[in-house]
Design an enzyme around this catalytic site. Sequence first.
Site, short mmCIF file in Angstrom:
data_model
loop_
_atom_site.label_atom_id
_atom_site.label_comp_id
_atom_site.label_asym_id
_atom_site.label_seq_id
_atom_site.Cartn_x
_atom_site.Cartn_y
_atom_site.Cartn_z
N GLU A 80 0.85 -1.24 -0.24
CA GLU A 80 -0.06 0.06 -0.10
C GLU A 80 0.79 1.22 0.01
OE1 GLU A 80 -3.12 0.03 -0.51
OE2 GLU A 80 -3.62 -1.97 -0.33
N SER A 333 -30.23 -28.88 52.05
CA SER A 333 -29.42 -29.52 53.11
C SER A 333 -27.71 -29.15 52.70
CB SER A 333 -29.38 -31.03 52.88
OG SER A 333 -30.76 -31.34 53.55
#
Length: 658
Positions: A80, A333
């Site tokens: 680029e 429990s």
Amino acid sequence: MRHRRLLAGLLLLAAVPAGALALDRAFPPDLSRMARNAVLVEDRAARPLAALPAPGGVWRLPTAPEDVPPHLLAQLVAAEDARFWRHPGIDPLALARAAAQWLRAGRVVSGGSTLSMQAARLLEPRPRTLRSKLVEMARAVQLEARLGKRGVLEVWLTLAPMGGNIEGVRAGALAWFGREARALHPAESALLVAIPRRPEALRPDRHPAAALAARDALLRVRAARATGVTQADRDVAAAVPAARHAMPALAPHYARQVARAGLFRTTLDAPLQQALEAMLAEARASLPARVSTAAVVLDLRTRDIRALSGGAWGEEARAGALDLTLAIRSPGSALKPLLYALAFEDGQARPDTLLDDMPRRFGGYAPENFDHGFTGRVTAADALRRSLNLPAVALLDRLGPLQLASAMKRAGVLPRLPPGAEATLPLALGGVGVTLREMTGLYAALADGGRAADGRPVVQPRAAAQVAAILTRPFPGGGPAGVAWKTGTSWGGRDGWALGFDGRHAVGVWVGRPDGTPMVAATGGATGTALALPLLARSFALLPAAPRPDAPRTPATATARNLSDRLRLVFPPAGVEITDGPVMLRAAGGRRPLTFLVDGAPLASTLARRDADWRPDGPGHYRVTVLDADGASATVPVRVAPVAFAGTPPPQTPPAGD
């Protein structure tokens, strides 16, 4: 005159940067898009755990040059902007070339854009006009002055379009390759450099041939010379991805909670989290309608959360958006282990103390067992293992409910009672509101010598170890050995609990309806034993095996005295086969008083002695355990051969020792 011209020239030179600075301050670049990012929550090893999209559903993750491999940056610059590192934001040579091509062809052949100009366009998208080009050129110089080369690259790497709602290299790597950008191969990097040129036309899931051609052209014509990409590199990825990968979405409840708190690195373990979620999802398919699950895995040493499933994310019928590890529910429990530890600590009972399991009233309160029956006289150890209600309420009646409530708070469990209510005897059976995260932390405290996450003592180490030995038993349907576990079922079958621990982890599992209504009975009933306990066993099967209970926890350089002080069973040795009746168990090391247990059941012994008599019930395999006053333990497996048990032959005597 000459001096005046010189002075005027100096003033002009000074005015140029001053004017540029004034323009920069008057017209700063708009960097707001860089702040509107998706969030990536990571696990403890920096692996992607969950991604949360940016506003508008865009997948955009902040990406710095350090987050991508060097070959990707080299490919990007080569493809680029070959003179990126040498120009101030605009490249006069590239612009001249673009103008010449335009004049020759009568149309725009190349735009002469630098990476800095592309970054300016990504920050402030504009129509592609000559005026826009001029603005981009000015912004490019401005960005270079403000951010430097690294900052310009960060803008491009974060905002470059990758097709659809994907922006930036990190998001592109996750979407197209299913992993972080830093792990990309050169051919994969080349695809992500190529896509931003024409994001929709080069989407590999929709236009694979075009994407493949663009990637190979970039590798072959441009990037290869600058990056040293070889043919072997290109051959690694002969094709491009055929479909998008789903963004990471593990631990969705927990990830959103930590992200809201501004945290992006968790203590979770991504592979374990994935396995736990998959196991629970499979289990939910066979659960009653609208019943969901939740689970927590804690590291005992650090109390860090290693895995957490808050519910059935995405399943509206199971209220998947709710984090059920934070839901306030009755534990049934599951509180009894803490109650028994307090009773052992207070001297109200020992594991071998006989308790009455028979009808009894406590003022106006007349509790019953789950099966509405009564057992008679049982040891405290058996009462805890069998989760009998009457002995538990009787113990709490002696201790006082406030003592249990205070111990819960020390363990990090906030007892939630109706407004104005005080802790009473039903607390023994789960008459209180708690969360799964809190209960898992409570079991971690029992596993860690009675120590809370903040280091405060909840119960004495010896009492915690006695409870741990009682609850260490095989899973009914099979599962890993060496796990101490307990179940709980709230009134009406609304909540099923199973919690446990080994030497490394504490795990809690909850099953129930998010709306708190009773579950429809499944096979075996809507209980913690039927619904949650199998999931607990499967959860422990996902974890690494804990160290043997009798393994020494001393450094390699320990002295002989350190080793001699370690609690150990002198007789029987591990794996021994016993062929006669009564046996004398003997231990060495540790701090007295010692407690001997067989398969979790305590034996009668004199506290000052280091031995105890045991008569096996019959042939089979047993586990013999000894606990000392500090909570240390040693365990060995023993096999009793099938011989006649009639008569009382002389007891076996262990070898001489201290």
